[in-house]
Motif scaffolding. Structure first.
Motif, mmCIF file in Angstrom:
data_model
loop_
_atom_site.group_PDB
_atom_site.id
_atom_site.type_symbol
_atom_site.label_atom_id
_atom_site.label_comp_id
_atom_site.label_asym_id
_atom_site.label_seq_id
_atom_site.Cartn_x
_atom_site.Cartn_y
_atom_site.Cartn_z
ATOM 1 N N PRO A 118 0.800 -1.234 0.000
ATOM 2 C CA PRO A 118 0.000 0.000 0.000
ATOM 3 C C PRO A 118 0.831 1.281 0.000
ATOM 4 C CG PRO A 118 0.083 -0.898 2.215
ATOM 5 C CD PRO A 118 0.830 -1.874 1.337
ATOM 6 N N ALA A 119 1.434 1.611 -1.129
ATOM 7 C CA ALA A 119 2.204 2.851 -1.258
ATOM 8 C C ALA A 119 1.362 3.937 -1.926
ATOM 9 C CB ALA A 119 3.466 2.603 -2.071
ATOM 10 N N LYS A 120 1.622 5.186 -1.580
ATOM 11 C CA LYS A 120 0.933 6.305 -2.226
ATOM 12 C C LYS A 120 1.483 6.560 -3.623
ATOM 13 C CE LYS A 120 -0.506 8.966 1.827
ATOM 14 N NZ LYS A 120 -0.418 10.282 2.533
ATOM 15 N N GLY A 121 2.773 6.364 -3.783
ATOM 16 C CA GLY A 121 3.439 6.641 -5.047
ATOM 17 C C GLY A 121 4.928 6.664 -4.822
ATOM 18 N N MET A 122 5.662 7.198 -5.794
ATOM 19 C CA MET A 122 7.123 7.148 -5.728
ATOM 20 C C MET A 122 7.723 8.410 -6.314
ATOM 21 S SD MET A 122 9.649 4.261 -7.372
ATOM 22 C CE MET A 122 11.389 4.161 -6.892
ATOM 23 N N LEU A 123 8.802 8.865 -5.680
ATOM 24 C CA LEU A 123 9.607 9.957 -6.210
ATOM 25 C C LEU A 123 11.024 9.441 -6.397
ATOM 26 C CD1 LEU A 123 7.756 11.250 -3.612
ATOM 27 C CD2 LEU A 123 8.421 13.328 -4.832
ATOM 28 N N ILE A 124 11.581 9.590 -7.598
ATOM 29 C CA ILE A 124 12.973 9.230 -7.854
ATOM 30 C C ILE A 124 13.760 10.530 -7.940
ATOM 31 C CG2 ILE A 124 14.585 8.000 -9.330
ATOM 32 C CD1 ILE A 124 12.277 6.385 -10.431
ATOM 33 N N VAL A 125 14.583 10.773 -6.916
ATOM 34 C CA VAL A 125 15.292 12.044 -6.779
ATOM 35 C C VAL A 125 16.686 11.782 -6.237
ATOM 36 C CG1 VAL A 125 15.217 14.354 -5.787
ATOM 37 C CG2 VAL A 125 13.070 13.114 -6.164
ATOM 38 N N PRO A 126 17.734 12.068 -7.015
ATOM 39 C CA PRO A 126 17.697 12.397 -8.439
ATOM 40 C C PRO A 126 17.591 11.114 -9.264
ATOM 41 C CG PRO A 126 19.959 12.388 -7.656
ATOM 42 C CD PRO A 126 19.107 12.102 -6.460
ATOM 43 N N ALA A 127 17.214 11.291 -10.515
ATOM 44 C CA ALA A 127 17.118 10.155 -11.431
ATOM 45 C C ALA A 127 18.227 10.266 -12.475
ATOM 46 C CB ALA A 127 15.755 10.126 -12.122
ATOM 47 N N SER A 128 19.093 9.277 -12.527
ATOM 48 C CA SER A 128 20.148 9.251 -13.540
ATOM 49 C C SER A 128 19.568 8.822 -14.880
ATOM 50 C CB SER A 128 21.253 8.273 -13.123
ATOM 51 O OG SER A 128 20.750 6.946 -13.127
ATOM 52 N N THR A 129 20.307 9.044 -15.959
ATOM 53 C CA THR A 129 19.831 8.613 -17.267
ATOM 54 C C THR A 129 19.761 7.090 -17.345
ATOM 55 O OG1 THR A 129 22.093 8.782 -18.138
ATOM 56 C CG2 THR A 129 20.639 10.672 -18.460
ATOM 57 N N ALA A 130 20.654 6.392 -16.638
ATOM 58 C CA ALA A 130 20.590 4.932 -16.602
ATOM 59 C C ALA A 130 19.313 4.470 -15.910
ATOM 60 C CB ALA A 130 21.810 4.364 -15.894
ATOM 61 N N CYS A 131 18.961 5.150 -14.837
ATOM 62 C CA CYS A 131 17.721 4.836 -14.126
ATOM 63 C C CYS A 131 16.515 5.121 -15.010
ATOM 64 C CB CYS A 131 17.653 5.649 -12.841
ATOM 65 S SG CYS A 131 16.105 5.480 -11.932
ATOM 66 N N VAL A 132 16.528 6.265 -15.690
ATOM 67 C CA VAL A 132 15.440 6.631 -16.598
ATOM 68 C C VAL A 132 15.261 5.552 -17.665
ATOM 69 C CG1 VAL A 132 14.796 8.248 -18.438
ATOM 70 C CG2 VAL A 132 15.543 9.118 -16.209
ATOM 71 N N ALA A 133 16.377 5.111 -18.243
ATOM 72 C CA ALA A 133 16.307 4.085 -19.278
ATOM 73 C C ALA A 133 15.743 2.783 -18.722
ATOM 74 C CB ALA A 133 17.689 3.845 -19.881
ATOM 75 N N GLY A 134 16.219 2.381 -17.542
ATOM 76 C CA GLY A 134 15.760 1.137 -16.947
ATOM 77 C C GLY A 134 14.274 1.137 -16.661
ATOM 78 N N VAL A 135 13.764 2.270 -16.154
ATOM 79 C CA VAL A 135 12.332 2.365 -15.852
ATOM 80 C C VAL A 135 11.525 2.414 -17.137
ATOM 81 C CG1 VAL A 135 10.544 3.734 -14.729
ATOM 82 C CG2 VAL A 135 12.784 3.477 -13.638
ATOM 83 N N ALA A 136 12.001 3.197 -18.117
ATOM 84 C CA ALA A 136 11.261 3.333 -19.379
ATOM 85 C C ALA A 136 11.173 1.999 -20.113
ATOM 86 C CB ALA A 136 11.933 4.376 -20.264
ATOM 87 N N LEU A 137 12.224 1.180 -20.002
ATOM 88 C CA LEU A 137 12.255 -0.109 -20.691
ATOM 89 C C LEU A 137 11.707 -1.251 -19.845
ATOM 90 C CD1 LEU A 137 15.788 0.197 -22.346
ATOM 91 C CD2 LEU A 137 13.560 0.533 -23.443
ATOM 92 N N GLY A 138 11.367 -0.958 -18.591
ATOM 93 C CA GLY A 138 10.825 -1.997 -17.718
ATOM 94 C C GLY A 138 11.827 -3.050 -17.315
ATOM 95 N N LEU A 139 13.093 -2.676 -17.128
ATOM 96 C CA LEU A 139 14.135 -3.663 -16.855
ATOM 97 C C LEU A 139 14.051 -4.255 -15.446
ATOM 98 C CD1 LEU A 139 17.260 -2.020 -18.540
ATOM 99 C CD2 LEU A 139 15.631 -3.671 -19.502
ATOM 100 N N SER A 140 13.687 -3.438 -14.466
ATOM 101 C CA SER A 140 13.564 -3.904 -13.077
ATOM 102 C C SER A 140 14.826 -4.613 -12.601
ATOM 103 C CB SER A 140 12.356 -4.830 -12.927
ATOM 104 O OG SER A 140 11.156 -4.147 -13.188
ATOM 105 N N LYS A 141 15.987 -4.017 -12.864
ATOM 106 C CA LYS A 141 17.240 -4.683 -12.509
ATOM 107 C C LYS A 141 17.559 -4.590 -11.016
ATOM 108 C CE LYS A 141 20.584 -0.927 -13.276
ATOM 109 N NZ LYS A 141 21.242 -1.047 -11.959
#
Length: 256
Positions: A118-141
């Motif tokens: 039961p989470a309200k949501g998520m903030l990624i701060v800061p988000a690196s470009t590698a993190c952005v790519a992983g989330v956008a591609l659904g890698l879940s590494k």
């Protein structure tokens, strides 16, 4: 006898619905600290995920080693430090951290890895470009990326404070993909109309905009009110930090 699926968990009924804060390896650990202080000041519960890469950045930018076995002590030191690197700039007590939970980044069985958590949501701060790519591609590494994927699939609020410049075409495509998936793409771009007089003011502006996107109330920066010249009349007079003559910042603690 009630069927097994009606058995109440020992944690049910507590009402705890945290914001998950993910910290990736981009430069900008003071942004994360400001967001965390803002959430705690608003009385929000927080689940914290600090990536392996971000621990190297934190060590480089602050000299603080973030250790799983001593995370509460290390977090308290981190949140007490100002954006200018000065220790003990902000008062942080054990009581302030009472509703913070830390999950190791490698723990893919952690609570936030499931949509039923039961989470309200998520903030990624800061988000690196590698993190952005992983989330956008659904890698879940790691847990950070997995939690972001869960946040998107459950249609919860996801704020991605990307910190990089310049941005190449591939990263821009990833950011567009995140926007189309429902995330709020929030570049870590401080503004100056709030009357910044200290590096902390610039950091708090970005953190405040991230909290705005999450609809969490705060007083981190002076808001625009449609009147020119406000920035030159006193900085963060609309609710940000107050500073003494030496530039030290002070804010109300969570318990005030």
């Amino acid at each position: 006898m009630e069927p097994p699926h009606n058995v109440t968990s020992q944690h049910a009924g507590t009402g705890r619905r945290p914001w998950v804060v993910g910290v990736s390896g981009a430069s900008g650990t003071p942004y994360a600290a400001s967001v965390l202080r803002g959430l705690l000041a608003a009385g929000e519960a927080v689940d914290l995920v600090v990536s392996r890469a971000s621990r190297l950045t934190l060590l480089d930018e602050t000299g603080i080693s973030f250790r799983d076995a001593h995370w509460r002590t290390d977090l308290r030191e981190w949140l007490a430090r100002g954006a200018d690197g000065k220790p003990d700039t902000f008062p942080v007590t054990d009581a302030d951290l009472a509703d913070v939970r830390h999950w190791p980044a490698g723990d893919l069985a952690a609570g936030p890895s499931s949509g039923s958590y039961p989470a309200k949501g998520m903030l990624i701060v800061p988000a690196s470009t590698a993190c952005v790519a992983g989330v956008a591609l659904g890698l879940s590494k790691d847990l950070l990326q997995r939690t972001a994927s869960v946040t998107l699939k459950e249609r919860r609020k996801l704020v991605v404070a990307v910190r990089e410049t310049p941005l190449n075409g591939q990263t821009l495509k990833h950011l567009v993909a995140l926007d189309e998936a429902g995330a709020v793409v929030l570049p870590a771009s401080p503004a100056f109309y709030a009357g910044a007089t200290h590096i902390q003011d610039l950091v708090d502006f970005v953190a405040g905009r991230a909290l705005d996107a999450a609809e969490v109330p705060h007083g981190l920066y002076r808001r625009w009110e449609g009147e020119l010249g406000g920035a030159s009349r006193g900085g963060a007079d609309g609710g940000g930090a107050t500073r003494d003559e030496g530039g030290e910042a002070s804010r109300p603690s969570r318990n005030q």
